[in-house]
Scaffold this active site. Structure first.
Site, short mmCIF file in Angstrom:
data_model
loop_
_atom_site.label_atom_id
_atom_site.label_comp_id
_atom_site.label_asym_id
_atom_site.label_seq_id
_atom_site.Cartn_x
_atom_site.Cartn_y
_atom_site.Cartn_z
N HIS A 10 47.87 -18.14 -17.16
CA HIS A 10 48.90 -17.13 -16.87
C HIS A 10 48.43 -16.07 -15.88
CE1 HIS A 10 51.13 -19.09 -19.94
NE2 HIS A 10 50.29 -18.75 -20.90
N CYS A 42 52.03 -21.29 -26.03
CA CYS A 42 52.94 -20.87 -27.10
C CYS A 42 53.98 -21.94 -27.41
CB CYS A 42 53.63 -19.56 -26.73
SG CYS A 42 54.50 -19.63 -25.15
N THR A 110 39.82 -14.90 -14.11
CA THR A 110 40.92 -15.16 -15.04
C THR A 110 40.55 -16.38 -15.87
OG1 THR A 110 42.07 -16.31 -13.24
CG2 THR A 110 42.73 -14.04 -13.68
N GLY A 278 43.83 -10.99 -17.91
CA GLY A 278 44.19 -11.98 -18.92
C GLY A 278 43.30 -11.98 -20.14
#
Length: 455
Positions: A10, A42, A110, A278
């Site tokens: 993300h 998710c 990240t 993140g």
């Protein structure tokens, strides 16, 4: 400007998209251990449960999309070392085992997080799985097809979602957690009790307050042993939690004790030209006013966006986070923001709370639903620091409203008098958000009255 990005879920995806828009001449090298980007973990439970039939829908960016825009995508590449002072990194092609050196002007870390994996005997048995990425999701689905008894270890958001998915697929499900309640970090007892009751009604065995000591089986797992019992298991999914994936940078940049990289409001680390975003880093918690590790996709996207905006000059500050999250389990629509009452006290805040349980519409309406809503507030300042809601109807967006309030140091008095509309289809003349804040004000007024009498 040469930009190296380590990790591309993300935060990495958000950073790349914004760099492409803001700095079209930037040379971007992306290093990712997986063969895909932007996976929505998710959605794993929805995929396992058959709600999502096409797994391609769990991605919102692609390698091809970035390559077509000139980004050099080094997929299935592991960064094995990174010398921040020399601005050099080594990356190993996981398919060919070839290692190459790359230079950069700006480094964006990240690297995300990885599931916590305690050294439990038997963890290497077949069908003891993790739940984090797309490969894990596919493996869980593949192996769950032929099993009967599933044990989920860890009663956080991912764990309880998987429990629901497995039960709806006809499996015998056991949920194990060392805490006495499910979702202990996110919700107070009043809000977890209804979910636990539903689990038990569905035949799910709750083995709470228990610690896993061993997995047993010959080749493949057959049993999970805890400090209080043992449970049949043809498949085990570990969902204990996540840790920052930052070992590569230990000793080079400042971190919290758990390894989360410390960044300032512009996503800058303690070293010039090194940024982080993140799940690998900490973020300022507006409820506690302290850095905290809150690994959520929403935080990652915002932080990745900010990295890009601040890559040349610090121009856009991070507003902080409340750790706002939502969950749907069976008929329960749940959301929370900020701190639970117990978490606030652990953080050293002196807090109290107000709770309402009421029909959300006027009683003359033919259809209605019960809403349970709680706010947590600081006693001295009356500043709201947390909120939780649960209902069979969907009131989760009300927590987004309170999240905004927490970010702006809203008091119970301000929330009590905020202008919300009234319409019988949607609420009562006194909106439930006003109502819970008025309950907090009444509580404080009663305290003042008692103190006056005692004086």
């Amino acid at each position: 400007m040469r930009v190296a990005v380590i990790g591309c879920t993300h935060a990495g995806t958000a950073a790349i998209n914004n760099i492409l828009n803001l700095y079209p001449n930037a040379e971007i090298d992306v290093f990712e251990k997986n063969d895909n980007v932007s996976f929505l973990s998710c959605g794993i439970a929805l995929y396992v449960g058959g709600v999502v039939n096409d797994p391609n829908g769990l991605f919102y960016a692609s390698v091809e999309q970035f390559e077509n825009q000139g980004v050099r995508m080094h997929m299935n590449h592991e960064v094995t070392s990174c010398d921040i002072n020399k601005k050099q990194l080594l990356a190993r092609d996981m398919k060919t085992n070839e290692t190459k050196s790359f230079g950069y002007d700006k480094l964006i870390i990240t690297s995300g997080s990885w599931p916590v994996t305690p050294p439990i005997p038997g963890s290497d048995l077949e069908n003891v799985l993790l739940c984090k990425n797309f490969a894990h999701a596919n493996e869980i689905i593949k192996r769950s097809e032929s099993v009967e008894n599933v044990v989920v270890v860890g009663a956080g958001y991912i764990g309880v979602e998987l429990v629901e998915a497995f039960e709806e697929n006809g499996k015998n499900v056991t949920l194990i957690d060392s805490e006495e309640r499910i979702l202990n970090r996110y919700l107070d007892k009043t809000f977890t009790d209804p979910v636990e009751a539903t689990f038990e009604q569905r035949g799910i065995e709750l083995a709470l307050g228990q610690t896993v000591s061993q997995f047993e089986g010959t080749g493949t797992v057959k049993k999970v042993i805890t400090d209080k019992g043992e449970y049949k298991a043809d498949l085990v999914v570990m969902c204990i939690g996540f840790r920052p994936n930052t070992a590569l940078f230990k000793g080079q940049i400042d971190m919290l004790p758990n390894g989360a990289i410390i960044v300032n409001e512009y996503m800058q680390t303690s070293v010039k030209d090194v940024y982080a975003a993140g799940d690998c880093c900490a973020v300022n918690n507006n409820a506690t006013k302290q850095p905290a590790y809150i690994p959520l996709a929403t935080n990652a996207v915002r932080m990745g966006t900010l990295v890009a905006h601040n890559l040349v000059n610090p121009v856009l500050a991070h507003p902080g986070t409340q750790g706002t999250s939502g969950l749907k389990i069976y008929n329960h629509n749940i959301a929370s923001s900020g701190l639970t009452e117990s978490a606030a006290k652990l953080a050293g805040l002196s807090v109290d709370s107000a709770y309402i349980e009421d029909n959300y519409r006027p009683e003359f309406m033919p259809e209605n639903a019960l809403i349970q809503l709680k706010i947590v507030y600081e006693i001295e300042t009356h500043r709201i620091v947390g909120a939780q809601v649960i209902s069979d109807a969907d009131f989760t967006q009300s927590i987004n409203t309170i999240s905004l309030g927490i970010a702006n140091n809203m008091t119970i008095e301000q929330l009590a008098l905020t202008d919300f509309f009234f319409q019988p289809h949607f609420n009562k003349p006194v909106n439930y958000l006003n109502q819970v804040a008025l309950a907090a004000m009444a509580k404080e007024a009663e305290k003042s009255k008692k103190e006056t009498v005692l004086a």
